[in-house]
Design a protein around this motif. Structure first.
Motif, PDB file in Angstrom:
ATOM      1  N   ASN A  25      14.778  70.556  40.703  1.00  0.00           N
ATOM      2  CA  ASN A  25      14.399  71.066  39.807  1.00  0.00           C
ATOM      3  C   ASN A  25      15.012  72.415  39.256  1.00  0.00           C
ATOM      4  O   ASN A  25      14.481  73.499  38.735  1.00  0.00           O
ATOM      5  CB  ASN A  25      12.903  71.565  40.158  1.00  0.00           C
ATOM      6  N   ASP A  36       7.049  64.090  48.594  1.00  0.00           N
ATOM      7  CA  ASP A  36       7.509  63.553  47.403  1.00  0.00           C
ATOM      8  C   ASP A  36       7.339  62.017  47.324  1.00  0.00           C
ATOM      9  O   ASP A  36       7.683  61.364  48.461  1.00  0.00           O
ATOM     10  CB  ASP A  36       8.868  64.135  47.147  1.00  0.00           C
ATOM     11  N   THR A  70      11.506  55.647  32.406  1.00  0.00           N
ATOM     12  CA  THR A  70      10.340  56.417  32.763  1.00  0.00           C
ATOM     13  C   THR A  70       9.120  55.862  32.073  1.00  0.00           C
ATOM     14  O   THR A  70       7.922  55.896  32.358  1.00  0.00           O
ATOM     15  CB  THR A  70      10.490  57.921  32.285  1.00  0.00           C
ATOM     16  N   PRO A  76       6.538  60.821  32.826  1.00  0.00           N
ATOM     17  CA  PRO A  76       6.948  61.918  31.731  1.00  0.00           C
ATOM     18  C   PRO A  76       8.438  61.777  31.969  1.00  0.00           C
ATOM     19  O   PRO A  76       9.011  62.076  32.862  1.00  0.00           O
ATOM     20  CB  PRO A  76       6.255  63.034  32.348  1.00  0.00           C
ATOM     21  N   ARG A 105       8.515  60.519  40.804  1.00  0.00           N
ATOM     22  CA  ARG A 105       7.131  60.921  40.289  1.00  0.00           C
ATOM     23  C   ARG A 105       6.523  62.263  40.797  1.00  0.00           C
ATOM     24  O   ARG A 105       5.747  62.812  40.096  1.00  0.00           O
ATOM     25  CB  ARG A 105       6.004  59.916  40.437  1.00  0.00           C
ATOM     26  N   GLY A 106       7.478  62.942  41.604  1.00  0.00           N
ATOM     27  CA  GLY A 106       6.602  64.297  42.275  1.00  0.00           C
ATOM     28  C   GLY A 106       6.036  64.005  43.232  1.00  0.00           C
ATOM     29  O   GLY A 106       5.898  63.000  44.208  1.00  0.00           O
ATOM     30  N   PRO A 117      -2.413  64.531  36.235  1.00  0.00           N
ATOM     31  CA  PRO A 117      -1.023  64.096  35.663  1.00  0.00           C
ATOM     32  C   PRO A 117      -0.074  64.192  37.105  1.00  0.00           C
ATOM     33  O   PRO A 117      -0.042  64.763  37.773  1.00  0.00           O
ATOM     34  CB  PRO A 117      -0.837  64.984  34.826  1.00  0.00           C
ATOM     35  N   SER A 118       1.163  63.338  36.617  1.00  0.00           N
ATOM     36  CA  SER A 118       2.261  63.578  37.641  1.00  0.00           C
ATOM     37  C   SER A 118       3.377  64.642  37.024  1.00  0.00           C
ATOM     38  O   SER A 118       3.310  65.023  35.954  1.00  0.00           O
ATOM     39  CB  SER A 118       3.027  62.083  37.668  1.00  0.00           C
ATOM     40  N   ARG A 119       3.609  65.349  38.097  1.00  0.00           N
ATOM     41  CA  ARG A 119       4.964  66.327  37.775  1.00  0.00           C
ATOM     42  C   ARG A 119       6.019  65.960  38.419  1.00  0.00           C
ATOM     43  O   ARG A 119       6.259  66.241  39.758  1.00  0.00           O
ATOM     44  CB  ARG A 119       4.298  67.817  38.441  1.00  0.00           C
ATOM     45  N   PRO A 120       6.950  65.186  37.795  1.00  0.00           N
ATOM     46  CA  PRO A 120       8.101  64.768  38.276  1.00  0.00           C
ATOM     47  C   PRO A 120       9.012  65.689  38.870  1.00  0.00           C
ATOM     48  O   PRO A 120       9.117  66.863  38.410  1.00  0.00           O
ATOM     49  CB  PRO A 120       8.810  63.821  37.184  1.00  0.00           C
ATOM     50  N   ASN A 121       9.637  65.404  40.012  1.00  0.00           N
ATOM     51  CA  ASN A 121      10.838  66.364  40.657  1.00  0.00           C
ATOM     52  C   ASN A 121      12.178  65.684  40.098  1.00  0.00           C
ATOM     53  O   ASN A 121      12.438  64.270  40.011  1.00  0.00           O
ATOM     54  CB  ASN A 121      10.915  65.944  42.009  1.00  0.00           C
ATOM     55  N   ARG A 122      13.153  66.634  39.826  1.00  0.00           N
ATOM     56  CA  ARG A 122      14.463  65.965  39.479  1.00  0.00           C
ATOM     57  C   ARG A 122      15.424  66.750  40.446  1.00  0.00           C
ATOM     58  O   ARG A 122      15.457  67.755  40.783  1.00  0.00           O
ATOM     59  CB  ARG A 122      15.040  66.237  37.976  1.00  0.00           C
TER      60      ARG A 122
END
Length: 297
Positions: A25, A36, A70, A76, A105-106, A117-122
């Protein structure tokens, strides 16, 4: 977002081959949260991108596939300008390398139901490789058939998702360093491709590659081959293939983002005459696959 990372200590022989730069992130890191969903369920996507002279190759093609994933997984999409900024930082100063981009997807609780909602991790990781790892295999490679079937799921076909156990099991079927790749079929016997590559058959006049409707990955170099072959006036068909079709082929070659294109010299006991392949096309694909640039997604 850090402004800089430690420089690569690499040299022409790539002494930094074991060195990995990573951002989670946008921040340097070497760990991910225990909750995760990419870790728990393989709920996410990834891209494997060749780096050359400090830039990714075919960035736009990889971003288009990631965005398709995605959409298909109802996640997202990441902001392209953020990914590009982070990738630029990781690739800086690297002559040859691999950039791995992972989007999960987080975090979520127990159970398969995705968070809303989902909060994706990168996660972006860059590792240096030697020039030898991307040298063309002019003498061809040795390939075998795998017993492990490829996963069959029309909703996931084409995506580079994090569920890769079929390829892991297939790759564990051999440890002979002379064998470069294994070919996989779906549970019904249809040819899918390699554990890490797409497959092309040549009959002396036209190319054929397995269709990707229920299994397999829509490779970025696969798309490049189809485009360039048709630009040259060569037919390039996408259809279901059988083991018998492969056996009847005049020649075979394999593609992915790292290798570009590998001619197949031998499949099991069958030997192929590489001179009968469309070598001009293969040479063009090798060159184009290693072309760096931030083409628009």
């Amino acid at each position: 977002m850090p402004r800089s990372l430690p420089p690569w200590p690499g040299a022409p022989g790539c002494e930094a081959a074991s060195t990995v730069r990573a951002l989670f992130n946008g921040e340097p890191g070497e760990s991910i949260p225990l909750m995760d969903r990419g870790l728990a369920y393989g709920d996410g996507l990834f891209e494997t991108i060749l780096i050359r002279e400090g830039q990714p190759c075919h960035w736009g093609r990889h971003l288009r596939r990631l965005n398709l994933g995605t959409s298909r997984l109802a996640m997202p999409p990441p902001a392209e300008h953020i990914l590009r900024t982070e990738a630029t930082l990781l690739c800086e100063g690297m002559r040859w390398g691999i950039l791995k981009l992972i989007l999960t997807r987080g975090c979520g609780g127990r159970g398969y139901g995705p968070p809303v909602p989902s909060r994706p991790n990168r996660i972006l990781m860059a590792s240096a490789i030697s020039r030898a790892e991307v040298e063309p295999a002019d003498s061809g490679v040795m390939v075998r058939w795998c017993e492990t079937p490829a996963s069959f799921n029309p909703r996931l076909a084409g995506l580079k998702h994090l569920n890769r156990l079929d390829a892991v099991l297939a790759r564990s079927e051999w440890d002979d360093p002379e064998i470069a790749e294994g070919l996989m079929c779906d549970p019904m016997g249809g040819v899918v491709g390699g554990t890490m590559t797409n497959l092309f058959l040549w009959d002396g006049r036209a190319l054929t590659t397995p269709t990707i409707t229920a299994a397999g990955i829509a490779g970025t170099v696969r798309a490049l081959v189809i485009e360039r072959a048709r630009a040259r006036g060569l037919d390039c068909l996408e259809r279901g293939l059988t083991v018998a079709d492969v056996a009847a082929a005049v020649g075979l070659f394999l593609t992915n983002a790292r290798i570009g294109a590998w001619p197949v010299a031998r499949l099991g006991s069958r030997r192929f005459d590489l001179e009968r392949l469309p070598l001009d096309l293969i040479a063009e694909i090798r060159e184009l696959a290693q072309q760096p640039g931030w083409d628009d997604p």
